[in-house]
Design a protein around this motif. Structure first.
Motif, mmCIF file in Angstrom:
data_model
loop_
_atom_site.group_PDB
_atom_site.id
_atom_site.type_symbol
_atom_site.label_atom_id
_atom_site.label_comp_id
_atom_site.label_asym_id
_atom_site.label_seq_id
_atom_site.Cartn_x
_atom_site.Cartn_y
_atom_site.Cartn_z
ATOM 1 N N MET A 1 0.839 -1.184 0.000
ATOM 2 C CA MET A 1 0.000 0.000 0.000
ATOM 3 C C MET A 1 0.879 1.241 0.000
ATOM 4 S SD MET A 1 -2.866 -1.009 2.761
ATOM 5 C CE MET A 1 -3.888 -2.423 2.536
ATOM 6 N N ASN A 2 0.481 2.229 -0.734
ATOM 7 C CA ASN A 2 1.316 3.413 -0.863
ATOM 8 C C ASN A 2 0.521 4.685 -0.605
ATOM 9 O OD1 ASN A 2 3.578 1.918 -1.734
ATOM 10 N ND2 ASN A 2 2.686 1.784 -3.769
ATOM 11 N N LEU A 3 1.224 5.703 -0.150
ATOM 12 C CA LEU A 3 0.574 6.995 -0.010
ATOM 13 C C LEU A 3 0.120 7.502 -1.371
ATOM 14 C CD1 LEU A 3 2.818 8.915 2.509
ATOM 15 C CD2 LEU A 3 0.459 8.248 2.824
ATOM 16 N N ARG A 4 -1.059 8.069 -1.442
ATOM 17 C CA ARG A 4 -1.574 8.542 -2.715
ATOM 18 C C ARG A 4 -0.672 9.611 -3.310
ATOM 19 N NH1 ARG A 4 -7.741 9.955 -2.775
ATOM 20 N NH2 ARG A 4 -7.829 7.701 -2.935
ATOM 21 N N ALA A 5 -0.077 10.437 -2.464
ATOM 22 C CA ALA A 5 0.776 11.517 -2.969
ATOM 23 C C ALA A 5 2.056 10.990 -3.588
ATOM 24 C CB ALA A 5 1.114 12.486 -1.835
ATOM 25 N N LYS A 6 2.553 9.835 -3.113
ATOM 26 C CA LYS A 6 3.792 9.264 -3.629
ATOM 27 C C LYS A 6 3.582 7.779 -3.839
ATOM 28 C CE LYS A 6 6.786 12.603 -1.303
ATOM 29 N NZ LYS A 6 7.930 12.787 -0.378
ATOM 30 N N SER A 12 8.242 5.970 1.647
ATOM 31 C CA SER A 12 7.385 7.091 2.008
ATOM 32 C C SER A 12 6.265 6.641 2.927
ATOM 33 C CB SER A 12 6.801 7.732 0.750
ATOM 34 O OG SER A 12 7.823 8.262 -0.059
ATOM 35 N N VAL A 13 5.756 5.442 2.700
ATOM 36 C CA VAL A 13 4.706 4.917 3.554
ATOM 37 C C VAL A 13 5.230 4.729 4.968
ATOM 38 C CG1 VAL A 13 3.124 3.007 3.934
ATOM 39 C CG2 VAL A 13 3.599 3.774 1.624
ATOM 40 N N LEU A 64 -8.260 3.681 4.981
ATOM 41 C CA LEU A 64 -7.998 4.703 5.982
ATOM 42 C C LEU A 64 -7.545 4.009 7.257
ATOM 43 C CD1 LEU A 64 -8.179 7.803 6.277
ATOM 44 C CD2 LEU A 64 -10.432 7.461 7.312
ATOM 45 N N VAL A 65 -6.337 4.366 7.722
ATOM 46 C CA VAL A 65 -5.733 3.704 8.881
ATOM 47 C C VAL A 65 -5.560 4.710 10.012
ATOM 48 C CG1 VAL A 65 -3.734 2.408 9.719
ATOM 49 C CG2 VAL A 65 -4.504 2.111 7.356
ATOM 50 N N GLN A 66 -5.940 4.300 11.218
ATOM 51 C CA GLN A 66 -5.792 5.146 12.406
ATOM 52 C C GLN A 66 -4.612 4.652 13.230
ATOM 53 O OE1 GLN A 66 -8.890 4.946 15.489
ATOM 54 N NE2 GLN A 66 -8.878 7.186 15.517
ATOM 55 N N GLY A 67 -3.679 5.569 13.520
ATOM 56 C CA GLY A 67 -2.497 5.225 14.281
ATOM 57 C C GLY A 67 -2.754 5.192 15.774
ATOM 58 N N PRO A 68 -1.728 4.838 16.557
ATOM 59 C CA PRO A 68 -1.894 4.698 18.016
ATOM 60 C C PRO A 68 -2.242 5.991 18.720
ATOM 61 C CG PRO A 68 0.423 4.541 17.378
ATOM 62 C CD PRO A 68 -0.373 4.488 16.124
ATOM 63 N N LEU A 72 -4.857 9.901 11.400
ATOM 64 C CA LEU A 72 -5.380 9.134 10.273
ATOM 65 C C LEU A 72 -4.479 9.285 9.059
ATOM 66 C CD1 LEU A 72 -9.176 10.018 10.537
ATOM 67 C CD2 LEU A 72 -8.055 7.901 11.273
ATOM 68 N N VAL A 73 -4.211 8.174 8.375
ATOM 69 C CA VAL A 73 -3.439 8.179 7.129
ATOM 70 C C VAL A 73 -4.194 7.351 6.105
ATOM 71 C CG1 VAL A 73 -1.363 7.325 5.985
ATOM 72 C CG2 VAL A 73 -1.153 8.577 8.110
ATOM 73 N N GLU A 74 -4.353 7.902 4.898
ATOM 74 C CA GLU A 74 -5.004 7.161 3.828
ATOM 75 C C GLU A 74 -3.945 6.463 2.989
ATOM 76 O OE1 GLU A 74 -6.730 9.178 0.388
ATOM 77 O OE2 GLU A 74 -8.606 8.123 0.819
ATOM 78 N N LEU A 75 -4.055 5.158 2.864
ATOM 79 C CA LEU A 75 -3.152 4.363 2.044
ATOM 80 C C LEU A 75 -3.907 3.880 0.819
ATOM 81 C CD1 LEU A 75 -1.514 2.182 4.853
ATOM 82 C CD2 LEU A 75 -0.760 4.385 3.978
#
Length: 203
Positions: A1-6, A12-13, A64-68, A72-75
């Protein structure tokens, strides 16, 4: 899975996932004035960042992933998208970077020019399971040895970009006592980065 921007960079992920875990505190380091002599980069110990899937969009292949810390980061899925339908809310996404290690070290002629070459080997999760990817990065560097710690089996070297890096020597057959400060050497460094997805009740 990769960041949409890169979308082409797995590194980068991992960087984004680290930022997800620690917030913006690491940004302050970029504002410090550069020293005349670059400081060594520390040994890359294993780093693990996990987050929980809070939403999945099969059409855009976005997760959409939620960290500890609640960030939130969208992969966006890449080559592993064939299994995107097996990702569900509540699944745990884990991003791992293994410690970089020296797999080979060979003295070379002092006139050799510093260089850097990288080879990447990528493997994906099996068809039908949860998506995932593992990337093994092998970097061959011709660089100057600046420090040798025989007891801790560590070497510090100056690469082509004038950056100092300290890495643990993994191969026990490498005789560090014969490696001298100031000499040029051909160094092979290996590290592994991986993304895995598991159900929260998976062992």
């Amino acid at each position: 899975m990769n960041l949409r921007a890169k979308p082409t960079s797995l590194i980068s992920v991992l960087a984004a996932a680290a930022a997800l875990a620690i917030g913006a505190t690491g940004v302050a380091h970029a504002q410090k004035p550069q020293a005349k002599t670059p400081a060594p980069i520390g040994v890359a110990e294993e780093a693990v960042v996990s987050g929980k899937v809070v939403d999945v969009d099969p059409q855009s292949k976005a997760v959409l992933v939620q960290g500890p810390r609640g960030n939130l980061v969208e992969l966006v899925a890449g080559d592993e998208a064939k299994n995107i339908g097996n990702v569900h809310k509540g699944d745990i996404v884990t991003l791992t970077r293994g410690a970089a290690v020296v797999a080979a070290l060979q003295p070379v002629d002092s006139k050799d020019t510093p260089l850097l070459e990288q080879v990447e080997r990528v493997s994906h999760a099996a068809e039908g399971g949860k998506p995932g990817v593992m990337r093994e990065i092998t970097t061959t560097i011709t660089a100057q040895i600046t420090k040798v710690d025989v007891a801790k089996r560590m070497v510090t070297f100056r690469g082509p970009r004038e950056t100092l890096r300290t890495v643990k020597v993994q191969d026990p057959n490498i005789d560090l006592a014969s490696i001298k400060q100031g000499q040029m050497a051909k160094i092979v460094v290996r590290e592994v980065v991986a993304i895995t997805v598991k159900s929260p009740n998976a062992g």
